[in-house]
Design a protein around this motif. Structure first.
Motif, PDB file in Angstrom:
ATOM      1  N   ILE A 197     -21.527 -91.436 -65.018  1.00  0.00           N
ATOM      2  CA  ILE A 197     -20.947 -91.035 -63.724  1.00  0.00           C
ATOM      3  C   ILE A 197     -21.701 -89.840 -63.146  1.00  0.00           C
ATOM      4  CG2 ILE A 197     -18.866 -90.158 -62.583  1.00  0.00           C
ATOM      5  CD1 ILE A 197     -17.265 -91.961 -64.607  1.00  0.00           C
ATOM      6  N   PRO A 198     -21.896 -88.745 -63.900  1.00  0.00           N
ATOM      7  CA  PRO A 198     -22.687 -87.634 -63.347  1.00  0.00           C
ATOM      8  C   PRO A 198     -24.123 -88.040 -63.016  1.00  0.00           C
ATOM      9  CG  PRO A 198     -21.477 -86.885 -65.262  1.00  0.00           C
ATOM     10  CD  PRO A 198     -21.303 -88.374 -65.189  1.00  0.00           C
ATOM     11  N   LEU A 199     -24.680 -88.936 -63.823  1.00  0.00           N
ATOM     12  CA  LEU A 199     -26.030 -89.411 -63.550  1.00  0.00           C
ATOM     13  C   LEU A 199     -26.077 -90.160 -62.212  1.00  0.00           C
ATOM     14  CD1 LEU A 199     -28.717 -89.257 -65.068  1.00  0.00           C
ATOM     15  CD2 LEU A 199     -28.177 -91.453 -66.095  1.00  0.00           C
ATOM     16  N   LEU A 200     -25.090 -91.012 -61.979  1.00  0.00           N
ATOM     17  CA  LEU A 200     -25.011 -91.726 -60.708  1.00  0.00           C
ATOM     18  C   LEU A 200     -24.799 -90.754 -59.541  1.00  0.00           C
ATOM     19  CD1 LEU A 200     -24.823 -94.351 -59.049  1.00  0.00           C
ATOM     20  CD2 LEU A 200     -22.378 -94.384 -59.596  1.00  0.00           C
ATOM     21  N   LEU A 201     -23.913 -89.781 -59.728  1.00  0.00           N
ATOM     22  CA  LEU A 201     -23.674 -88.791 -58.676  1.00  0.00           C
ATOM     23  C   LEU A 201     -24.930 -87.968 -58.393  1.00  0.00           C
ATOM     24  CD1 LEU A 201     -20.081 -87.597 -59.617  1.00  0.00           C
ATOM     25  CD2 LEU A 201     -20.753 -89.092 -57.726  1.00  0.00           C
ATOM     26  N   LEU A 202     -25.673 -87.631 -59.442  1.00  0.00           N
ATOM     27  CA  LEU A 202     -26.917 -86.891 -59.257  1.00  0.00           C
ATOM     28  C   LEU A 202     -27.914 -87.720 -58.453  1.00  0.00           C
ATOM     29  CD1 LEU A 202     -28.542 -84.329 -59.888  1.00  0.00           C
ATOM     30  CD2 LEU A 202     -29.224 -85.418 -62.050  1.00  0.00           C
ATOM     31  N   GLU A 241     -26.715 -87.645 -54.860  1.00  0.00           N
ATOM     32  CA  GLU A 241     -27.004 -86.340 -54.258  1.00  0.00           C
ATOM     33  C   GLU A 241     -28.485 -86.198 -53.928  1.00  0.00           C
ATOM     34  OE1 GLU A 241     -23.448 -83.836 -56.490  1.00  0.00           O
ATOM     35  OE2 GLU A 241     -25.526 -83.448 -57.041  1.00  0.00           O
ATOM     36  N   THR A 242     -29.335 -86.659 -54.830  1.00  0.00           N
ATOM     37  CA  THR A 242     -30.779 -86.546 -54.629  1.00  0.00           C
ATOM     38  C   THR A 242     -31.247 -87.419 -53.477  1.00  0.00           C
ATOM     39  OG1 THR A 242     -31.076 -86.104 -56.989  1.00  0.00           O
ATOM     40  CG2 THR A 242     -33.027 -86.792 -55.762  1.00  0.00           C
ATOM     41  N   ALA A 243     -30.743 -88.639 -53.409  1.00  0.00           N
ATOM     42  CA  ALA A 243     -31.216 -89.604 -52.418  1.00  0.00           C
ATOM     43  C   ALA A 243     -30.546 -89.466 -51.052  1.00  0.00           C
ATOM     44  CB  ALA A 243     -31.008 -91.021 -52.948  1.00  0.00           C
ATOM     45  N   LEU A 282     -31.689 -76.334 -58.024  1.00  0.00           N
ATOM     46  CA  LEU A 282     -30.623 -76.801 -58.908  1.00  0.00           C
ATOM     47  C   LEU A 282     -30.763 -78.295 -59.171  1.00  0.00           C
ATOM     48  CD1 LEU A 282     -27.964 -76.481 -60.497  1.00  0.00           C
ATOM     49  CD2 LEU A 282     -26.754 -76.818 -58.322  1.00  0.00           C
ATOM     50  N   ASN A 283     -31.068 -79.059 -58.148  1.00  0.00           N
ATOM     51  CA  ASN A 283     -31.215 -80.503 -58.298  1.00  0.00           C
ATOM     52  C   ASN A 283     -32.304 -80.834 -59.322  1.00  0.00           C
ATOM     53  OD1 ASN A 283     -32.625 -83.237 -57.038  1.00  0.00           O
ATOM     54  ND2 ASN A 283     -30.384 -83.268 -57.019  1.00  0.00           N
ATOM     55  N   LYS A 284     -33.414 -80.126 -59.254  1.00  0.00           N
ATOM     56  CA  LYS A 284     -34.497 -80.358 -60.221  1.00  0.00           C
ATOM     57  C   LYS A 284     -34.061 -79.978 -61.636  1.00  0.00           C
ATOM     58  CE  LYS A 284     -38.202 -79.722 -56.856  1.00  0.00           C
ATOM     59  NZ  LYS A 284     -37.395 -79.627 -55.661  1.00  0.00           N
ATOM     60  N   VAL A 285     -33.339 -78.868 -61.766  1.00  0.00           N
ATOM     61  CA  VAL A 285     -32.846 -78.441 -63.080  1.00  0.00           C
ATOM     62  C   VAL A 285     -31.847 -79.460 -63.629  1.00  0.00           C
ATOM     63  CG1 VAL A 285     -31.506 -76.641 -64.276  1.00  0.00           C
ATOM     64  CG2 VAL A 285     -33.295 -75.998 -62.655  1.00  0.00           C
ATOM     65  N   GLU A 286     -30.992 -80.000 -62.758  1.00  0.00           N
ATOM     66  CA  GLU A 286     -30.034 -81.016 -63.200  1.00  0.00           C
ATOM     67  C   GLU A 286     -30.758 -82.246 -63.730  1.00  0.00           C
ATOM     68  OE1 GLU A 286     -26.081 -81.486 -61.135  1.00  0.00           O
ATOM     69  OE2 GLU A 286     -27.294 -80.625 -59.511  1.00  0.00           O
ATOM     70  N   TRP A 287     -31.819 -82.663 -63.059  1.00  0.00           N
ATOM     71  CA  TRP A 287     -32.584 -83.809 -63.546  1.00  0.00           C
ATOM     72  C   TRP A 287     -33.215 -83.501 -64.897  1.00  0.00           C
ATOM     73  CZ3 TRP A 287     -31.913 -88.573 -62.546  1.00  0.00           C
ATOM     74  CH2 TRP A 287     -31.456 -88.984 -61.288  1.00  0.00           C
ATOM     75  N   PHE A 315     -17.593 -81.750 -47.856  1.00  0.00           N
ATOM     76  CA  PHE A 315     -16.431 -82.157 -48.653  1.00  0.00           C
ATOM     77  C   PHE A 315     -16.818 -83.222 -49.674  1.00  0.00           C
ATOM     78  CE2 PHE A 315     -14.393 -80.670 -44.681  1.00  0.00           C
ATOM     79  CZ  PHE A 315     -13.676 -79.611 -45.222  1.00  0.00           C
ATOM     80  N   TYR A 316     -17.664 -84.174 -49.257  1.00  0.00           N
ATOM     81  CA  TYR A 316     -18.143 -85.192 -50.198  1.00  0.00           C
ATOM     82  C   TYR A 316     -18.915 -84.531 -51.335  1.00  0.00           C
ATOM     83  CZ  TYR A 316     -17.265 -88.542 -46.382  1.00  0.00           C
ATOM     84  OH  TYR A 316     -16.711 -89.284 -45.379  1.00  0.00           O
ATOM     85  N   PHE A 317     -19.790 -83.592 -50.965  1.00  0.00           N
ATOM     86  CA  PHE A 317     -20.613 -82.924 -51.965  1.00  0.00           C
ATOM     87  C   PHE A 317     -19.745 -82.150 -52.957  1.00  0.00           C
ATOM     88  CE2 PHE A 317     -23.270 -79.461 -53.554  1.00  0.00           C
ATOM     89  CZ  PHE A 317     -24.335 -80.183 -54.059  1.00  0.00           C
ATOM     90  N   VAL A 318     -18.787 -81.381 -52.459  1.00  0.00           N
ATOM     91  CA  VAL A 318     -17.905 -80.617 -53.347  1.00  0.00           C
ATOM     92  C   VAL A 318     -17.111 -81.564 -54.242  1.00  0.00           C
ATOM     93  CG1 VAL A 318     -15.899 -79.074 -53.431  1.00  0.00           C
ATOM     94  CG2 VAL A 318     -17.781 -78.580 -51.873  1.00  0.00           C
ATOM     95  N   GLY A 319     -16.617 -82.653 -53.685  1.00  0.00           N
ATOM     96  CA  GLY A 319     -15.890 -83.642 -54.481  1.00  0.00           C
ATOM     97  C   GLY A 319     -16.754 -84.223 -55.584  1.00  0.00           C
ATOM     98  N   MET A 320     -18.009 -84.538 -55.241  1.00  0.00           N
ATOM     99  CA  MET A 320     -18.917 -85.073 -56.258  1.00  0.00           C
ATOM    100  C   MET A 320     -19.201 -84.036 -57.338  1.00  0.00           C
ATOM    101  SD  MET A 320     -21.605 -87.590 -54.293  1.00  0.00           S
ATOM    102  CE  MET A 320     -22.186 -86.426 -53.083  1.00  0.00           C
ATOM    103  N   GLU A 321     -19.323 -82.776 -56.951  1.00  0.00           N
ATOM    104  CA  GLU A 321     -19.573 -81.726 -57.939  1.00  0.00           C
ATOM    105  C   GLU A 321     -18.378 -81.565 -58.885  1.00  0.00           C
ATOM    106  OE1 GLU A 321     -23.003 -79.444 -57.649  1.00  0.00           O
ATOM    107  OE2 GLU A 321     -22.777 -81.613 -57.703  1.00  0.00           O
TER     108      GLU A 321
END
Length: 144
Positions: free
Chosen positions: A84-89, A92-94, A52-57, A120-126
């Motif tokens: 904002i989503p770009l920063l969150l991505l 998440e990646t790093a 999913l991370n690769k597809v998001e990029w 919880f952080y991950f779900v919040g970011m999503e």
């Protein structure tokens, strides 16, 4: 009627669909399948979220290219709901996904896993990512 943002609109809403399907549905449903143990589910989750991370990029790059080739100033304030989503991505990646992978690996190996709020952080970011992408997508759609 202009057509210069069609690829960006489609990519944005596909991105939302992927995140919603994986993060908000697949992530917890797989553990309800017969025979799926926690270690197996974690192994599947690691693979699915890495993909999913690769597809998001890919979606992010397509959107950036669409903005660039549409001769739109990428740094406009109206694109904040894309930044904002770009920063969150990037976060998440790093950080988030590697940290969650490490925790899953500990559990799969039967080692103790310390308490953490990473999920919880991950779900919040999503949630923030999907919300911002929807706002950005609707903004682009209104320009069509």
């Amino acid at each position: 009627m202009t057509t210069k943002y069609q690829i960006g609109v489609v990519s944005t809403f596909l991105w939302i669909g992927f995140v919603c399907a994986i993060s908000f549905m697949e992530a917890w449903i797989k553990f309800r399948a017969p025979g799926v143990t926690l270690p197996i589910g974690l192994g599947i989750g690691r693979l699915v979220f890495a993909t999913l991370n690769k597809v998001e990029w890919l979606f992010a790059i397509v959107i950036i290219a669409n903005l660039f080739f549409s001769k739109t100033s990428f740094l406009k304030a109206e694109n904040k709901f894309f930044f904002i989503p770009l920063l969150l991505l990037l976060i998440e990646t790093a950080w988030t996904l590697p940290a969650l992978d490490a925790r899953a690996e500990l559990y799969i190996q039967g080692l103790p896993v310390p308490t953490s709020y990473l999920h919880f952080y991950f779900v919040g970011m999503e949630i923030i990512k999907v919300t911002c992408l929807a706002l950005f997508g609707f903004k682009l759609f209104s320009k069509l």
